[in-house]
Motif scaffolding. Sequence first.
Motif: not given
Length: 227
Positions: A34-37, A59-61, A66-72, A218-221
Amino acid sequence: MNMFIMKKAITAALAAIVTLGMFTASASAKDYEIGDTVTFGTHEQDNNRKDGAEDIQWIVLDKQNGRLMLISRYCLDSKPYNDTLEATNWEYCSLRQWLNEDFYNAAFTEEEQERIFVETNENPEHDPYKTSSGRTTVDRVSVLSQEEANSLFTTVTERMAAPTAYAKAHGAYLNPKTKTAWWWLRTTSYLNDHVTYTTSLGGVSVNGREVTRQDAGVRPVIWITVE
């Protein structure tokens, strides 16, 4: 080879390396913290269309199963939450339609789209006003809820995000001191034609803003499958 073609070739090669690095057969969610780019997809960001769209940094939230939640990392665009000033919610707003259609189809290749998990999003009521934020939705791309914005970041600084040059050209607000923007959340505010947001200083709003505001970032997720 002219400079434009050369830059596109280099960009494509680097993208291939990044994709290969992220999604080898041995890659798994445990390889990311979490926190990785990570880099995934493309979108116009430097406001110079002559050199093509730029790689999107995320950014990994969160990570689950096996899945990553990402926000721009940046506010990628400036859009109203809804095109008309009326009572609405995430299910029906124009921002959701744009993210899941226009943005999704332009930003990701077919191979990348196969990695994007179709997520069931709960839409909790507004805290503290208890206003309904609508029904559960199924999304490829979304924005954070008020609850997620509060829980998935450790500090207010982590919530702060700069707008890209492209987003600024489209009207995104720029705080003159912090060089950051305010950005939409998906939770309805105390009025049904207002929506919560994250301020340019990283706070999470209580009262929200009108859904037709043109200066929101807008920060897509997205959720992507890694293994």
